[in-house]
Design a protein around this motif. Structure first.
Motif, PDB file in Angstrom:
ATOM      1  N   VAL A   1     -10.564   0.653  10.485  1.00 41.06           N
ATOM      2  CA  VAL A   1     -10.113  -0.514   9.735  1.00 41.06           C
ATOM      3  C   VAL A   1     -10.984  -0.644   8.493  1.00 41.06           C
ATOM      4  N   VAL A   2     -10.339  -0.716   7.328  1.00 39.58           N
ATOM      5  CA  VAL A   2     -11.039  -0.774   6.049  1.00 39.58           C
ATOM      6  C   VAL A   2     -10.660  -2.070   5.346  1.00 39.58           C
ATOM      7  N   ARG A   3     -11.653  -2.867   4.994  1.00 40.79           N
ATOM      8  CA  ARG A   3     -11.415  -4.077   4.208  1.00 40.79           C
ATOM      9  C   ARG A   3     -11.466  -3.713   2.730  1.00 40.79           C
TER      10      ARG A   3
ATOM     11  N   ALA B   1      -1.213   4.800   6.878  1.00 38.37           N
ATOM     12  CA  ALA B   1      -1.956   3.549   6.708  1.00 38.37           C
ATOM     13  C   ALA B   1      -1.004   2.385   6.946  1.00 38.37           C
ATOM     14  N   SER B   2      -1.572   1.256   7.390  1.00 35.76           N
ATOM     15  CA  SER B   2      -0.777   0.064   7.667  1.00 35.76           C
ATOM     16  C   SER B   2      -1.661  -1.159   7.524  1.00 35.76           C
ATOM     17  N   PHE B   3      -1.054  -2.262   7.035  1.00 35.98           N
ATOM     18  CA  PHE B   3      -1.780  -3.524   6.954  1.00 35.98           C
ATOM     19  C   PHE B   3      -2.007  -4.074   8.358  1.00 35.98           C
ATOM     20  N   VAL B   4      -3.178  -4.664   8.577  1.00 31.94           N
ATOM     21  CA  VAL B   4      -3.480  -5.348   9.835  1.00 31.94           C
ATOM     22  C   VAL B   4      -3.819  -6.791   9.501  1.00 31.94           C
ATOM     23  N   SER B   5      -3.210  -7.716  10.241  1.00 29.67           N
ATOM     24  CA  SER B   5      -3.364  -9.138   9.952  1.00 29.67           C
ATOM     25  C   SER B   5      -4.405  -9.822  10.817  1.00 29.67           C
ATOM     26  N   ASP B   6      -5.049  -9.074  11.738  1.00 30.98           N
ATOM     27  CA  ASP B   6      -6.080  -9.699  12.559  1.00 30.98           C
ATOM     28  C   ASP B   6      -7.439  -9.696  11.875  1.00 30.98           C
ATOM     29  N   HIS B   7      -7.484  -9.283  10.605  1.00 28.68           N
ATOM     30  CA  HIS B   7      -8.710  -9.332   9.797  1.00 28.68           C
ATOM     31  C   HIS B   7      -8.459 -10.169   8.551  1.00 28.68           C
ATOM     32  N   ASN B   8      -7.838 -11.319   8.725  1.00 31.29           N
ATOM     33  CA  ASN B   8      -7.541 -12.245   7.625  1.00 31.29           C
ATOM     34  C   ASN B   8      -6.613 -11.633   6.580  1.00 31.29           C
ATOM     35  N   GLY B   9      -5.851 -10.645   6.956  1.00 34.03           N
ATOM     36  CA  GLY B   9      -4.840 -10.087   6.065  1.00 34.03           C
ATOM     37  C   GLY B   9      -5.374  -9.301   4.904  1.00 34.03           C
ATOM     38  N   LYS B  10      -6.651  -8.953   4.867  1.00 30.82           N
ATOM     39  CA  LYS B  10      -7.241  -8.217   3.758  1.00 30.82           C
ATOM     40  C   LYS B  10      -7.833  -6.895   4.230  1.00 30.82           C
ATOM     41  N   ALA B  11      -7.173  -6.256   5.149  1.00 30.99           N
ATOM     42  CA  ALA B  11      -7.668  -5.002   5.688  1.00 30.99           C
ATOM     43  C   ALA B  11      -6.492  -4.103   6.028  1.00 30.99           C
ATOM     44  N   VAL B  12      -6.771  -2.819   6.060  1.00 36.93           N
ATOM     45  CA  VAL B  12      -5.752  -1.824   6.416  1.00 36.93           C
ATOM     46  C   VAL B  12      -6.325  -0.912   7.496  1.00 36.93           C
ATOM     47  N   MET B  13      -5.447  -0.429   8.346  1.00 34.73           N
ATOM     48  CA  MET B  13      -5.793   0.564   9.358  1.00 34.73           C
ATOM     49  C   MET B  13      -5.362   1.930   8.841  1.00 34.73           C
TER      50      MET B  13
ATOM     51  N   ILE C   1      -3.604   0.347  -3.204  1.00 36.29           N
ATOM     52  CA  ILE C   1      -3.238  -0.998  -2.749  1.00 36.29           C
ATOM     53  C   ILE C   1      -2.984  -1.874  -3.971  1.00 36.29           C
ATOM     54  N   TRP C   2      -1.896  -2.648  -3.906  1.00 32.23           N
ATOM     55  CA  TRP C   2      -1.553  -3.641  -4.925  1.00 32.23           C
ATOM     56  C   TRP C   2      -1.443  -4.998  -4.240  1.00 32.23           C
TER      57      TRP C   2
ATOM     58  N   LEU D   1       0.847  -1.189   0.000  1.00 31.71           N
ATOM     59  CA  LEU D   1       0.000   0.000   0.000  1.00 31.71           C
ATOM     60  C   LEU D   1       0.881   1.237   0.000  1.00 31.71           C
ATOM     61  N   ALA D   2       0.323   2.316  -0.505  1.00 24.86           N
ATOM     62  CA  ALA D   2       1.033   3.596  -0.552  1.00 24.86           C
ATOM     63  C   ALA D   2       0.026   4.707  -0.294  1.00 24.86           C
ATOM     64  N   VAL D   3       0.420   5.661   0.541  1.00 27.17           N
ATOM     65  CA  VAL D   3      -0.401   6.832   0.837  1.00 27.17           C
ATOM     66  C   VAL D   3       0.096   7.979  -0.025  1.00 27.17           C
ATOM     67  N   ALA D   4      -0.813   8.586  -0.784  1.00 27.38           N
ATOM     68  CA  ALA D   4      -0.458   9.702  -1.651  1.00 27.38           C
ATOM     69  C   ALA D   4      -0.560  11.018  -0.885  1.00 27.38           C
ATOM     70  N   GLU D   5       0.075  12.050  -1.440  1.00 24.54           N
ATOM     71  CA  GLU D   5       0.072  13.341  -0.775  1.00 24.54           C
ATOM     72  C   GLU D   5      -1.293  14.005  -0.773  1.00 24.54           C
ATOM     73  N   ASP D   6      -2.201  13.576  -1.666  1.00 24.38           N
ATOM     74  CA  ASP D   6      -3.550  14.136  -1.660  1.00 24.38           C
ATOM     75  C   ASP D   6      -4.453  13.469  -0.636  1.00 24.38           C
TER      76      ASP D   6
END
Length: 659
Positions: A363-365, A338-350, A288-289, A278-283
């Motif tokens: 937390v966004v899936r 933003a950061s990946f969180v693995s307590d949601h089956n690895g398909k979510a970011v905080m 996510i890839w 994942l990458a956070v843009a300046e805007d």
């Protein structure tokens, strides 16, 4: 063509840019649920670290830099608690307690070359690494065990630290100039050092075995994949996320693929459970890839990755947060980190979004729970938050509506002439031609009040000035000042700034609403710059505003930017002081010599020595009248010369007698 070298900008070499004003550094911790979020912002006169709990959204720790110390980097890690952290080492109780628990810490690099380890459990600095770097620290990483750390500085030295004993283990020179970022592999055998280029080093042998080039500016962030085979990096003013082959078994120095954003990237993260990036843009948006490398490269064997074709890829999923407003225009709420969180089956970011003073966490899936497919565009509509102390935005909106009431003519009381009528008015003062009593006009009433206050007799005026000083009420001056700031009336502002009594200024500033503090400072600073001769009078206003409204000014995130002109004006004035002090010293020496000679001359005059003072002939004639030739000659002679002249006259008289 020769190789072009880039010199670091001393003003921005260690500064971290952000999509939100006032934020210097921010990062989630490396736990599976991203339990804490650290952010470094500008305070009034120092840098401030705040650590938030992502579950409750409240501040769990708060720490401010000491004196003029500035933070230059931030990273998360853990250290071993041997029972002496945060305690005195002199007591016997500290020696008996020997534990080996790990403590979560935030590592802060400083502009003085030191590294501070701040413990969340102790709420204080538990380790201080110093005496190795001579310039600001640009990055620092800890190993998993918390026993060693690696740091780089603007002096281009890499230092390996013993965390427990707080001392330097080894120090070596980096190959690249102006190194800024570090990344330690998960197996702790490789160390990535980045400036304009990226070098991979063997930690045990301290030798570089691979070098990547491709960024036109300084690298601002880099991360290893979970298997340490891939390395991603971003640079300043660049919207590409380069993916590199970090294996030590080949010499492939080309990027495998380039992940692209529509705006410049400010922060990246590699998933701990899969090869997602994942990458956070300046805007303020997030891309996510699912696969870090291109489709052909990811599925190819490792020995064939060198021959794979490099491609660019757009983000497979985009997360955007917009504000819920009644207007049609779309306002983006920026995502701070933003950061990946693995307590949601690895398909979510905080994500941390909104205000830098009190951010919101969510937390966004990014996949469909039923089909498991990646969602293309995720748009979240949330309530916008500003950098204010009111948590409920509806309360702030209601307060704003109450202060902006529409004009209703029926609710206005009009003052008529009868309200100013006087008892038993005369025809001249209060009667019309038909005998109807109209009373004096408002202008006449005001003139009469002015005459009573300002045109009384001299005795009454002097008595009134002695009894009650001519001082305006703070409430009335505060109302005038608010009206002048609200309407930007320069003439009315000048009438307020003419008051120079400290007690009046302090009472007025204390009554001033906080919303008018920044506009007042801007008006004062503009006059302070344009007319330096008004500096002493305006300095009293500026000093009072800073003293009274310190608590409010500490909550303004971009205060430094708004007061930058004031800082420059102060620096330019202070730069002249050494020269003035040197000139004053020389003038004191000269004046001292003049006073010494004057005293010496006066002392000689009291001893009987005549001192001739030159005057105009007209002044002498008017002062003393005409003098004879002998008297005029004697005026030019000293006492010794006068005695010699008398002796000569006696000799001449004796000669005449002999003849």
């Amino acid at each position: 063509m020769g190789k072009k070298s880039f010199k670091p900008n001393p003003d921005t070499s260690t500064a971290e840019t952000s999509n939100t004003a006032g934020v210097l550094f921010s990062a989630f911790d490396r736990t599976a649920a991203a339990e804490h979020f650290a952010i470094v912002t500008h305070s009034v006169d120092r840098h401030r670290l705040r650590i938030f709990s992502t579950r409750s959204g409240t501040v769990s720790n708060d720490y401010s830099a000491e004196n003029k110390e500035r933070f230059t980097c931030l990273s998360w890690g853990s250290v071993i608690d041997n029972g002496g952290l945060g305690q005195s080492h002199d007591g016997k109780a500290g020696k008996k307690r020997r534990t080996h628990d790990t403590l979560k810490v935030v590592a802060l690099g400083t502009n003085t070359g030191n590294i501070l380890l701040y413990s969340l459990a102790h709420g204080s600095i538990v380790k201080r690494l110093s005496d190795a770097h001579t310039m600001p620290v640009t990055d620092f990483v800890l190993n998993k065990a918390g026993t060693k750390g690696y740091s780089i500085s603007e002096d281009n030295y890499v230092v390996e630290w013993d965390i427990e004993h707080e001392k330097e283990i080894f120090k070596w020179k980096a190959n690249e100039k102006s190194v800024r970022r570090l990344a330690l592999s998960h197996d702790q055998t490789k160390l990535a050092i980045a400036g304009h280029a990226i070098s991979l080093w063997n930690v045990d042998e301290r030798k570089a075995f691979k070098k990547f080039t491709g960024h036109a500016s300084f690298v601002k962030d880099l991360e290893f994949s979970q298997d340490d085979d891939l390395l991603i990096s971003i640079a300043d003013d660049d919207r590409y996320i380069n993916v590199w082959d970090a294996q030590s078994t080949n010499n492939n120095a080309n990027n495998l693929t380039a992940l692209t954003l529509e705006n410049n990237a400010s922060q990246i993260d590699f998933s701990e459970t899969e090869s997602s990036v994942l990458a956070v843009a300046e805007d303020g948006t997030v891309g996510i890839w699912e696969n870090a490398s291109s489709s052909g490269v990811a599925s190819a064997p490792r020995h064939r990755r060198k021959a794979a074709r490099v491609t660019t890829r757009q983000a497979e999923s985009n997360i955007k947060v917009i504000a819920s407003t009644e207007e049609d225009n779309e306002t983006i709420i920026p995502v701070l980190a933003a950061s990946f969180v693995s307590d949601h089956n690895g398909k979510a970011v905080m994500i941390a979004r909104g205000s830098s003073f009190l951010p919101s966490f969510e937390v966004v899936r990014y996949v469909n729970e039923e089909t498991g497919a990646v969602l293309d565009d995720i748009v979240l509509t949330r309530q916008q938050q500003g950098n204010h102390l009111v948590d409920d935005a509806s309360v702030a909106m209601n307060n704003l509506k109450t202060t902006r009431k529409t004009y209703k003519e029926g609710a206005i009381k009009v003052i008529g002439n009868t309200d100013f009528s006087m008892q038993n008015p005369t025809m001249e003062d209060g009667h019309a031609a038909g005998g109807e009593s109209i009373g004096p006009s408002i202008a006449d009433k005001l003139n009469e009040m002015e005459l009573e206050d300002g045109t009384a007799g001299d005795a009454d005026k002097s008595k009134k000035s002695q009894d009650t000083p001519n001082m305006p009420a703070a409430g009335s001056l505060q109302q005038v000042l608010v009206q002048a700031l609200h309407t930007n009336d320069q003439h009315l502002l000048e009438s307020c700034f003419m008051h120079s009594k400290p007690e009046v200024i302090r009472s007025t500033v204390q009554r001033l609403p906080s919303t008018y503090v920044i506009p007042l400072m801007q008006q004062l600073i503009a006059r302070f710059q344009n007319k330096p001769n008004r500096g002493p009078a305006l300095a009293e206003w500026i000093k009072t505003v800073l003293l009274v409204h310190t608590s409010y000014l500490m909550t303004v995130p971009d205060l430094v930017g708004k007061l930058s002109n004031f800082y420059q004006a102060l620096d330019s004035r202070l730069a002249v002081f050494p020269k003035l002090l040197a000139l004053r010293g020389r003038l004191d020496l000269i004046q001292n010599q003049i006073d010494t000679r004057t005293r010496h001359s006066e002392q000689e005059a009291t001893d009987g020595t005549n001192v001739y003072v030159e005057q105009d002939s007209d002044d002498e004639a008017e002062a003393d009248g005409f003098m004879s030739d002998d008297e005029e000659a004697r005026a030019y002679l000293s006492s010794d010369d006068e005695d010699m002249a008398d002796a000569m006259e006696e000799d001449v008289s004796d000669d005449d007698d002999d003849l």
